[in-house]
Design an enzyme around this catalytic site. Sequence first.
Site, mmCIF file in Angstrom:
data_model
loop_
_atom_site.group_PDB
_atom_site.id
_atom_site.type_symbol
_atom_site.label_atom_id
_atom_site.label_comp_id
_atom_site.label_asym_id
_atom_site.label_seq_id
_atom_site.Cartn_x
_atom_site.Cartn_y
_atom_site.Cartn_z
ATOM 1 N N LYS A 9 0.806 -1.238 0.000
ATOM 2 C CA LYS A 9 0.000 0.000 0.000
ATOM 3 C C LYS A 9 0.836 1.284 0.000
ATOM 4 O O LYS A 9 0.396 2.299 -0.531
ATOM 5 C CB LYS A 9 -0.945 0.008 1.212
ATOM 6 N N ASP A 56 -10.307 2.809 2.036
ATOM 7 C CA ASP A 56 -10.565 2.179 3.350
ATOM 8 C C ASP A 56 -11.362 3.115 4.265
ATOM 9 O O ASP A 56 -12.396 2.733 4.813
ATOM 10 C CB ASP A 56 -9.241 1.803 4.035
ATOM 11 N N ALA A 66 -3.667 3.009 15.829
ATOM 12 C CA ALA A 66 -3.030 4.034 14.989
ATOM 13 C C ALA A 66 -2.282 3.377 13.832
ATOM 14 O O ALA A 66 -1.312 3.934 13.323
ATOM 15 C CB ALA A 66 -2.086 4.885 15.841
HETATM 16 P P1 NDP Z 1 -1.712 -2.509 11.572
HETATM 17 O O1 NDP Z 1 -0.761 -3.623 11.900
HETATM 18 O O2 NDP Z 1 -1.241 -1.398 10.695
HETATM 19 O O3 NDP Z 1 -2.205 -1.839 12.958
HETATM 20 C C1 NDP Z 1 -2.652 -2.624 14.022
HETATM 21 C C2 NDP Z 1 -3.144 -1.726 15.141
HETATM 22 O O4 NDP Z 1 -3.683 -2.562 16.168
HETATM 23 C C3 NDP Z 1 -2.052 -0.904 15.800
HETATM 24 O O5 NDP Z 1 -2.592 0.306 16.257
HETATM 25 C C4 NDP Z 1 -1.624 -1.795 16.980
HETATM 26 O O6 NDP Z 1 -1.027 -1.085 18.030
HETATM 27 C C5 NDP Z 1 -2.985 -2.313 17.406
HETATM 28 N N1 NDP Z 1 -2.911 -3.562 18.142
HETATM 29 C C6 NDP Z 1 -2.744 -4.816 17.643
HETATM 30 N N2 NDP Z 1 -2.753 -5.723 18.639
HETATM 31 C C7 NDP Z 1 -2.927 -5.031 19.792
HETATM 32 C C8 NDP Z 1 -3.037 -5.402 21.165
HETATM 33 N N3 NDP Z 1 -2.968 -6.670 21.537
HETATM 34 N N4 NDP Z 1 -3.254 -4.428 22.074
HETATM 35 C C9 NDP Z 1 -3.337 -3.126 21.701
HETATM 36 N N5 NDP Z 1 -3.238 -2.721 20.412
HETATM 37 C C10 NDP Z 1 -3.040 -3.650 19.479
HETATM 38 O O7 NDP Z 1 -3.001 -3.213 10.983
HETATM 39 P P2 NDP Z 1 -4.137 -2.569 10.045
HETATM 40 O O8 NDP Z 1 -4.426 -1.204 10.536
HETATM 41 O O9 NDP Z 1 -3.772 -2.758 8.633
HETATM 42 O O10 NDP Z 1 -5.371 -3.537 10.338
HETATM 43 C C11 NDP Z 1 -6.072 -3.487 11.564
HETATM 44 C C12 NDP Z 1 -7.367 -4.258 11.419
HETATM 45 O O11 NDP Z 1 -8.216 -3.606 10.481
HETATM 46 C C13 NDP Z 1 -7.209 -5.700 10.914
HETATM 47 O O12 NDP Z 1 -8.033 -6.528 11.696
HETATM 48 C C14 NDP Z 1 -7.726 -5.641 9.499
HETATM 49 O O13 NDP Z 1 -8.307 -6.870 9.089
HETATM 50 C C15 NDP Z 1 -8.803 -4.568 9.633
HETATM 51 N N6 NDP Z 1 -9.170 -3.915 8.387
HETATM 52 C C16 NDP Z 1 -10.485 -3.885 8.069
HETATM 53 C C17 NDP Z 1 -10.907 -3.276 6.916
HETATM 54 C C18 NDP Z 1 -12.359 -3.274 6.595
HETATM 55 O O14 NDP Z 1 -12.704 -2.908 5.470
HETATM 56 N N7 NDP Z 1 -13.238 -3.622 7.528
HETATM 57 C C19 NDP Z 1 -9.960 -2.637 5.986
HETATM 58 C C20 NDP Z 1 -8.587 -2.686 6.433
HETATM 59 C C21 NDP Z 1 -8.224 -3.320 7.593
HETATM 60 P P3 NDP Z 1 0.557 -0.749 18.020
HETATM 61 O O15 NDP Z 1 0.721 0.444 17.121
HETATM 62 O O16 NDP Z 1 0.875 -0.489 19.435
HETATM 63 O O17 NDP Z 1 1.251 -1.976 17.478
#
Ligand code: NDP
Length: 283
Positions: free
Chosen positions: A70, A107, A132
């Site tokens: 992306k 998105d 974030a």
């Molecule tokens: P990223 O890896 O970029 O971000 C993940 C985020 O989740 C970060 O903020 C991370 O925090 C946080 N996180 C993950 N695990 C934990 C935890 N155990 N405790 C606290 N914070 C946590 O992933 P994406 O943003 O790409 O994707 C996130 C979700 O969005 C996925 O489930 C994906 O499937 C979904 N999604 C859904 C879409 C839709 O159309 N419905 C479209 C795109 C994505 P930290 O920064 O501290 O690591």
Amino acid sequence: MKNYRAELVGVFGDPVDGNPTGVTMEAAFAEKCLNYRYLTLKVLPEDLEEAMRSLRVLHMKGINLTMPHKIKVIPLLNELSEAAGIIGAVNTVVLREDGTLFGENTDGKGFVQALHNKGISLEGKRVVLLGAGGAAKAIAVECALAGAASIKVVNRTLERALELVDTLKKHTKTEASCEQWESCHKIPADTDILINGTSIGLHPDGDQKPDIDYEGIAPHMAAADVVFNPVDTLFLKEAQKQGATAVNGLGMLACQAALNFKLWTGVEPSLKVMEDTLQKEFE
Ligand code: NDP
């Protein structure tokens, strides 16, 4: 002369085998009698440039980008939408008639549309966003562009939240702030829209939910989840118990797919067909 050639679109990603978008796109093409094919294609990071060149070679209409392409795709494009430029990531590319490549990020737009379809507007609203990462950033930028009064970003890694707040302050008029995620995190009582923008609760961890004080959720609030598998996440179930309106991640997924469909074909798809097809994939 009969036309045996279909118009081609699809997705480049790695991993990509579990991406369900093709099923919903194909169902929507069939419903509108459009001679389009959606290809789910594995593309390694080192092959992205060559794969992007293939759009012109194969006269494709465009492509979706998913992990890990992306951001890396941006230097390979001719023009970006305002939102894609601010977000710094592209999930949809259109190959235009003049041969140029236009990058969009649908998105966050899909998220805003899913709220809108539930009768919820962003105008003047106070938003609390958990997460974030990539999805959260796209959502935050679109919520701000759609007129949210304020966005509070709550994230485990504070640096990432600070970066997102900087982006919002630089490019939008929304009042942006952030907090480090504390255990049993308190949700301000004046919150209008609470968003789980993290991957917490995603299959196979469907028994998990964001660590927040659910007692602080009130009936005037909307609770929205980005997680779409399972559709009814624990986060949404807990929020509903407090009387909040739930907006699931499937709506966002279907709405962004519908926006991509329109960008490529110029035709408005049936959102119901797209949602129903996706729903079946996660049953
Ligand atoms: P990223 O890896 O970029 O971000 C993940 C985020 O989740 C970060 O903020 C991370 O925090 C946080 N996180 C993950 N695990 C934990 C935890 N155990 N405790 C606290 N914070 C946590 O992933 P994406 O943003 O790409 O994707 C996130 C979700 O969005 C996925 O489930 C994906 O499937 C979904 N999604 C859904 C879409 C839709 O159309 N419905 C479209 C795109 C994505 P930290 O920064 O501290 O690591």
